[in-house]
Design an enzyme around this catalytic site. Sequence first.
Site, PDB file in Angstrom:
ATOM      1  N   HIS A 150       0.770  -1.023   0.154  1.00 54.68           N
ATOM      2  CA  HIS A 150       0.097  -0.143  -0.076  1.00 54.68           C
ATOM      3  C   HIS A 150       1.010   1.186   0.141  1.00 54.68           C
ATOM      4  CE1 HIS A 150      -3.633   2.217  -0.113  1.00 54.68           C
ATOM      5  NE2 HIS A 150      -4.370   1.218   0.769  1.00 54.68           N
ATOM      6  N   ASP A 164      -2.097   2.220  -4.338  1.00 53.96           N
ATOM      7  CA  ASP A 164      -3.176   2.444  -3.830  1.00 53.96           C
ATOM      8  C   ASP A 164      -4.429   1.618  -4.503  1.00 53.96           C
ATOM      9  OD1 ASP A 164      -2.517   4.455  -2.145  1.00 53.96           O
ATOM     10  OD2 ASP A 164      -2.803   5.862  -3.361  1.00 53.96           O
TER      11      ASP A 164
END
Length: 214
Positions: free
Chosen positions: A189, A193
Amino acid sequence: MTIVFDQPVALSRMRKAVVRTVATSAAIPQYSLEIDVPMAPVLSAKDAARIEVPSASVSDLVNQAVVRALVEHRGLNSSFTEEGVVLHSAVNLAFIVEVGDGMATPAILGAQDLELAGLSAERIRLTAAARAGALAPEEMMGGTFTVSNLGTLGVHRFNAMVLPPQAAILAVGSPTPEGILTLTLSCDHRLVDGAPGARFLRAVGDALVGEARP
């Protein structure tokens, strides 16, 4: 190999490397996305491809779809470093091979320049080299994205752990009795995204079944 019960057994060098990798991966903020792909067009594409590429497999078609999607979605072909994000110009597609008591991740270097025949030939060559312990250093360590395929073992879906410093890994299961193939993308992450990850995964699915979406 001698089997020893009820007492510690020293880890092999291979197993120590796996332990280091998964421990590092476990510290990364990761998430997973899934997409279901109909197998019928994939199998039709494999049968058609085998006219010119007899060694073509579903794994090769998945690899080709991943390479095409990575060329379009460069953020997935990246690495995390303390100095910043590295976007890789070449797609070095790694895949996991079971080796002894661990695994190897040989990489198809410059996969973006290879057609299906080249991807298939490299998969076969690198798999044999990994099992023989004959991979070149750049083939062992040079991957920029990894595919983990457990389809031949009857696992329909699973989450694979991101292999640092790579941005993501794609898990490929076996088709369900209804003819559905599940692809699961796990992402770091810090690098990717949810929306970019979803667009990439959709691009892989579309490339695999031969569709095009805006």
